[in-house]
Design a protein around this motif. Structure first.
Motif, PDB file in Angstrom:
ATOM      1  N   TRP A 388      15.104  62.317  27.506  1.00  0.00           N
ATOM      2  CA  TRP A 388      14.191  62.478  26.271  1.00  0.00           C
ATOM      3  C   TRP A 388      12.682  62.889  27.397  1.00  0.00           C
ATOM      4  O   TRP A 388      12.572  63.334  27.271  1.00  0.00           O
ATOM      5  CB  TRP A 388      14.365  61.863  25.912  1.00  0.00           C
ATOM      6  CG  TRP A 388      13.379  62.047  24.901  1.00  0.00           C
ATOM      7  CD1 TRP A 388      13.824  63.265  23.334  1.00  0.00           C
ATOM      8  CD2 TRP A 388      12.538  61.752  24.394  1.00  0.00           C
ATOM      9  NE1 TRP A 388      12.229  62.831  22.553  1.00  0.00           N
ATOM     10  CE2 TRP A 388      11.586  62.152  23.479  1.00  0.00           C
ATOM     11  CE3 TRP A 388      10.920  60.260  25.598  1.00  0.00           C
ATOM     12  CZ2 TRP A 388      10.509  61.420  23.295  1.00  0.00           C
ATOM     13  CZ3 TRP A 388      10.519  59.846  24.954  1.00  0.00           C
ATOM     14  CH2 TRP A 388       9.712  60.809  23.921  1.00  0.00           C
ATOM     15  N   TYR A 418      21.761  67.564  21.255  1.00  0.00           N
ATOM     16  CA  TYR A 418      20.650  67.368  20.788  1.00  0.00           C
ATOM     17  C   TYR A 418      19.485  68.061  22.035  1.00  0.00           C
ATOM     18  O   TYR A 418      18.645  69.284  22.362  1.00  0.00           O
ATOM     19  CB  TYR A 418      19.729  67.307  19.630  1.00  0.00           C
ATOM     20  CG  TYR A 418      20.346  67.184  18.448  1.00  0.00           C
ATOM     21  CD1 TYR A 418      20.289  68.428  17.403  1.00  0.00           C
ATOM     22  CD2 TYR A 418      21.126  66.181  17.559  1.00  0.00           C
ATOM     23  CE1 TYR A 418      20.852  68.720  16.510  1.00  0.00           C
ATOM     24  CE2 TYR A 418      21.771  66.077  16.384  1.00  0.00           C
ATOM     25  CZ  TYR A 418      21.434  67.052  15.511  1.00  0.00           C
ATOM     26  OH  TYR A 418      22.183  67.223  14.802  1.00  0.00           O
ATOM     27  N   GLU A 422      18.520  72.023  23.056  1.00  0.00           N
ATOM     28  CA  GLU A 422      16.690  71.706  23.238  1.00  0.00           C
ATOM     29  C   GLU A 422      16.220  72.147  24.388  1.00  0.00           C
ATOM     30  O   GLU A 422      15.470  73.211  24.556  1.00  0.00           O
ATOM     31  CB  GLU A 422      15.655  70.937  22.601  1.00  0.00           C
ATOM     32  CG  GLU A 422      16.541  71.282  20.634  1.00  0.00           C
ATOM     33  CD  GLU A 422      16.295  72.711  20.317  1.00  0.00           C
ATOM     34  OE1 GLU A 422      15.321  73.266  20.896  1.00  0.00           O
ATOM     35  OE2 GLU A 422      16.834  72.619  19.397  1.00  0.00           O
ATOM     36  N   SER A 423      17.133  71.314  25.759  1.00  0.00           N
ATOM     37  CA  SER A 423      16.248  71.800  26.977  1.00  0.00           C
ATOM     38  C   SER A 423      17.057  73.330  27.059  1.00  0.00           C
ATOM     39  O   SER A 423      15.927  73.926  27.858  1.00  0.00           O
ATOM     40  CB  SER A 423      16.946  70.403  28.181  1.00  0.00           C
ATOM     41  OG  SER A 423      15.736  69.462  27.675  1.00  0.00           O
ATOM     42  N   VAL A 425      17.109  75.949  24.933  1.00  0.00           N
ATOM     43  CA  VAL A 425      16.507  76.553  24.787  1.00  0.00           C
ATOM     44  C   VAL A 425      14.929  77.002  25.208  1.00  0.00           C
ATOM     45  O   VAL A 425      14.323  77.819  25.521  1.00  0.00           O
ATOM     46  CB  VAL A 425      15.872  76.249  23.305  1.00  0.00           C
ATOM     47  CG1 VAL A 425      14.939  76.913  22.501  1.00  0.00           C
ATOM     48  CG2 VAL A 425      17.327  76.198  22.933  1.00  0.00           C
ATOM     49  N   GLN A 426      14.905  75.418  26.286  1.00  0.00           N
ATOM     50  CA  GLN A 426      12.702  75.325  26.248  1.00  0.00           C
ATOM     51  C   GLN A 426      13.291  76.408  27.610  1.00  0.00           C
ATOM     52  O   GLN A 426      11.792  77.157  28.084  1.00  0.00           O
ATOM     53  CB  GLN A 426      12.368  73.948  26.668  1.00  0.00           C
ATOM     54  CG  GLN A 426      12.243  73.602  25.562  1.00  0.00           C
ATOM     55  CD  GLN A 426      10.881  74.055  24.903  1.00  0.00           C
ATOM     56  OE1 GLN A 426       9.744  74.606  25.682  1.00  0.00           O
ATOM     57  NE2 GLN A 426      11.124  74.013  23.602  1.00  0.00           N
ATOM     58  N   ARG A 430      19.593  80.348  25.470  1.00  0.00           N
ATOM     59  CA  ARG A 430      20.057  80.147  24.273  1.00  0.00           C
ATOM     60  C   ARG A 430      21.344  79.995  24.037  1.00  0.00           C
ATOM     61  O   ARG A 430      21.694  79.743  23.431  1.00  0.00           O
ATOM     62  CB  ARG A 430      19.106  81.344  23.627  1.00  0.00           C
ATOM     63  CG  ARG A 430      17.844  80.993  22.918  1.00  0.00           C
ATOM     64  CD  ARG A 430      16.762  82.443  22.351  1.00  0.00           C
ATOM     65  NE  ARG A 430      15.741  82.517  22.421  1.00  0.00           N
ATOM     66  CZ  ARG A 430      14.552  83.080  21.840  1.00  0.00           C
ATOM     67  NH1 ARG A 430      15.668  84.540  22.159  1.00  0.00           N
ATOM     68  NH2 ARG A 430      13.291  82.891  22.043  1.00  0.00           N
ATOM     69  N   ALA A 433      22.521  76.750  24.490  1.00  0.00           N
ATOM     70  CA  ALA A 433      22.568  75.751  23.817  1.00  0.00           C
ATOM     71  C   ALA A 433      22.843  76.605  23.235  1.00  0.00           C
ATOM     72  O   ALA A 433      23.924  75.125  21.911  1.00  0.00           O
ATOM     73  CB  ALA A 433      20.728  76.480  22.622  1.00  0.00           C
ATOM     74  N   TYR A 437      25.744  73.629  21.035  1.00  0.00           N
ATOM     75  CA  TYR A 437      25.471  73.372  19.318  1.00  0.00           C
ATOM     76  C   TYR A 437      27.276  73.258  18.922  1.00  0.00           C
ATOM     77  O   TYR A 437      28.157  72.686  17.510  1.00  0.00           O
ATOM     78  CB  TYR A 437      24.746  74.226  19.044  1.00  0.00           C
ATOM     79  CG  TYR A 437      22.841  73.068  18.576  1.00  0.00           C
ATOM     80  CD1 TYR A 437      22.909  72.181  18.002  1.00  0.00           C
ATOM     81  CD2 TYR A 437      22.163  73.494  19.199  1.00  0.00           C
ATOM     82  CE1 TYR A 437      21.653  70.958  17.918  1.00  0.00           C
ATOM     83  CE2 TYR A 437      20.899  73.799  18.887  1.00  0.00           C
ATOM     84  CZ  TYR A 437      20.856  72.636  18.710  1.00  0.00           C
ATOM     85  OH  TYR A 437      18.985  72.022  19.116  1.00  0.00           O
ATOM     86  N   ARG A 453      20.241  74.214  13.580  1.00  0.00           N
ATOM     87  CA  ARG A 453      19.872  74.807  14.514  1.00  0.00           C
ATOM     88  C   ARG A 453      20.899  75.569  14.877  1.00  0.00           C
ATOM     89  O   ARG A 453      20.570  76.999  15.478  1.00  0.00           O
ATOM     90  CB  ARG A 453      20.236  73.312  15.600  1.00  0.00           C
ATOM     91  CG  ARG A 453      19.190  72.039  15.128  1.00  0.00           C
ATOM     92  CD  ARG A 453      17.366  72.910  15.565  1.00  0.00           C
ATOM     93  NE  ARG A 453      17.211  73.446  16.635  1.00  0.00           N
ATOM     94  CZ  ARG A 453      16.511  74.274  16.538  1.00  0.00           C
ATOM     95  NH1 ARG A 453      15.296  74.946  15.799  1.00  0.00           N
ATOM     96  NH2 ARG A 453      15.988  74.947  17.866  1.00  0.00           N
ATOM     97  N   LEU A 457      19.542  79.602  16.260  1.00  0.00           N
ATOM     98  CA  LEU A 457      19.765  80.319  17.534  1.00  0.00           C
ATOM     99  C   LEU A 457      20.124  81.952  17.566  1.00  0.00           C
ATOM    100  O   LEU A 457      20.518  82.765  18.123  1.00  0.00           O
ATOM    101  CB  LEU A 457      20.369  79.459  18.797  1.00  0.00           C
ATOM    102  CG  LEU A 457      20.233  78.223  19.013  1.00  0.00           C
ATOM    103  CD1 LEU A 457      20.499  77.067  19.158  1.00  0.00           C
ATOM    104  CD2 LEU A 457      18.794  78.126  19.886  1.00  0.00           C
TER     105      LEU A 457
END
Length: 565
Positions: A388, A418, A422-423, A425-426, A430, A433, A437, A453, A457
């Protein structure tokens, strides 16, 4: 004679003084005199009357050179001896300062006593010894130490500090005349320091010199605008002079700077009561009671630590007491000391890392959690926090590595999924990601947020059927999943499908939590249904909430144009 700085601290040694007197005398005495004294006066006579038995000139020269060399060797030895002892002084002094920072005041006092055994002229060591005694509530011993410091040659700063501390001690003992004298001396020695003026103001209040006290407090505040005690003192003077509104302002500023100062809360409550502001007085009294409880707790734990300064449990309890009132700064300081005393304790570093994260001190937090991993490389939560923290610093490659390891260590650690998704995604990954999920929804099928989420996506990947399914699963998992209702309504409306259901979903989202974005969705659904009046009214509500949003104004224009046709 004034000794060189390197030798000055050794004058107190009897052996050192004897060496110095003897060799400095030899070095400053003419060679002929040395020879006469060394050989009972015969050397001079032998050189005058060469016919008598005596030392030959060459031998006498050799003896003279050897004697001079011996002198220099002895001085070199003495200087080396001084250097060793000076290093010992520095070592003991540093040890004492470290012990003070760790709250080991008895150990600190012992270290400073060692310094003074080696160098009784060390005024700074007496000042620090006084502080160590004072923090053990040994005020008489502390006063003796500060008086010793004043009896020695030292810098104005050192003497000023000693005067300040003596003023504080005498004030606490009710010896106000003595306290005033020392505070005045401190002011003259430290004219650019706020504390001497603060102590002088405190003494003036006790002696009824309110005008002088107010001037002293104002000077202290001018020198240090963050000095809460200065504002508190000024508030006391204003209250005693019946300048109640000014007292309120001073006490409020003191509490702003030092929110945990009990007396400021109490005095402000009393001032409100005298001003007949009863509601404010009640609120302030409640704050006072909370701070009073906090003060009593911390005092109890500190007393325990005086008896057992290295004990872990009371220090942890002290940190928790700080945390209960939100005093994160003191909690961090307490955990830092505990970690220094107990460097193998995992919970300490976890707690410390968590506090650093709350305070936005990310580098310090990373160091704390890395220390956790040094102690236990299987600690999944440490990997999670490190992931994080690196993501927060936009170091997504490092974040991914830490979060993957966290999941490997503990496959049930939901926040790691999570964070990893999200990392990705950044990083623009995708599809990766989505896989994370999907893994999370298999692990926790009723996790509405994970389904939400995942649906978002899928929408971005233009996989509409999968998005519909994900939003439906989110709603099934949580009937109050407001964003799932909103997103599904938007998806149906954008595709021109299930418009009556889309309207119900959008209306449900607005009912659960009205905001501009959800009103925009509802207006769009009405627009797609051809209900332009409702659409215009709804988008108007959205614009009222977000007047600077150009997209909503564009929507209003489209609705009005459709309405005209």
């Amino acid at each position: 004679m004034r000794w060189p700085a390197k030798l000055r601290c050794w004058r107190q040694f009897s052996m050192g003084k004897w060496f110095m007197r003897m060799w400095m005398h030899i070095l400053t005495t003419p060679v002929s005199t040395v020879e006469n004294r060394a050989y009972g006066g015969h050397a001079a006579r032998l050189s005058i009357n060469p016919g008598r038995r005596g030392l030959k000139p060459r031998l006498r020269s050799l003896c003279r050179v050897s004697l001079q060399q011996m002198c220099w060797y002895a001085c070199a030895f003495f200087i080396a001896y001084c250097g060793i002892a000076q290093a010992q002084v520095a070592e003991h002094y540093a040890h004492g300062m470290r012990a003070m920072k760790l709250g080991l005041y008895a150990e600190a006092a012992t270290a400073f006593q060692h310094v003074l055994q080696l160098n009784p002229q060390h005024a700074e060591a007496y000042c620090e010894l006084g502080a160590a005694y004072r923090l053990q509530d040994k005020t008489n011993d502390a006063a003796d130490a500060y008086r010793h410091a004043l009896s020695l040659m030292a810098s104005p700063k050192t003497h000023g500090v000693a005067h300040v501390c003596l003023a504080r001690i005498y004030h606490s003992q009710g010896k106000f005349a003595e306290a005033e004298k020392h505070a005045q001396n401190a002011v003259s020695l430290l004219p650019k320091s706020a504390e001497p003026f603060l102590r002088l103001g405190d003494v003036y209040v006790q002696r009824g010199k309110l005008t002088a006290a107010q001037r002293a407090y104002q000077k202290a505040i001018a020198l240090d605008v963050s000095l809460a005690e200065g504002y508190h003192g000024a508030g006391r003077v204003a209250f005693m002079e019946n300048r109640l509104e000014a007292a309120v302002r001073f006490y409020q500023k003191a509490i702003e700077l030092a929110p945990y100062h009990v007396e400021s809360h109490y005095n402000l409550a009393i001032t409100y009561r005298k001003l007949k502001r009863m509601a404010a007085a009640r609120t302030q009294l409640a704050s006072f009671r909370r701070m009073k409880t906090y003060q009593e707790q911390t005092h109890r734990y500190r007393r325990m630590l005086q008896e057992r300064p290295t004990a872990l449990e009371p220090r942890m309890q002290l940190a928790e007491a700080h945390l209960e009132v939100g005093n994160n700064e003191e909690a961090i300081r307490t955990y830092q000391i505990a970690a220094a005393l107990h460097p193998e304790s995992l919970p300490l570093y976890h707690n410390l890392g968590g506090l650093y994260m709350q305070n936005g001190q990310f580098s310090e937090a990373i160091a704390a959690f890395q220390r956790v991993l040094q102690l236990n490389d299987s600690d999944a939560e440490a990997y999670l926090h490190l992931g994080w923290l690196h993501a927060r610093q936009r170091k997504f490659a490092d974040a991914v590595a830490y979060l993957q390891t966290a999941i490997q260590k503990d496959v049930t650690l939901t926040p790691a999924y999570y964070g990893l998704a999200e990392s990705y995604v950044q990083q623009g990954k995708r599809a990766d990601a989505v896989e994370i999920y999907q893994a999370l929804t298999r692990l926790h099928p009723t996790d509405a947020q994970a389904w939400l989420r995942l649906g978002v996506l899928h929408l971005k990947l233009e996989k509409f059927e999968e998005a519909v399914n994900a939003f439906e699963r989110a709603i099934a998992a949580d009937e109050n999943a407001v964003d799932a209702y909103n997103n599904l309504a938007w998806l149906y409306a954008s595709r021109g499908e299930e418009l009556p259901r889309a309207a119900r979903l959008a209306e449900r989202a607005v009912t659960l939590g009205e905001n501009a974005a959800r009103l925009d969705t509802l207006a769009y659904v009405y627009y797609r249904q051809g209900e332009y009046v409702k659409a215009e009214q709804t988008i108007g509500r959205a614009i009222a909430l977000a007047p600077n949003n150009s997209a909503y104004r564009t929507r209003l224009k489209e609705i009005r144009e459709a309405k005209k046709q």
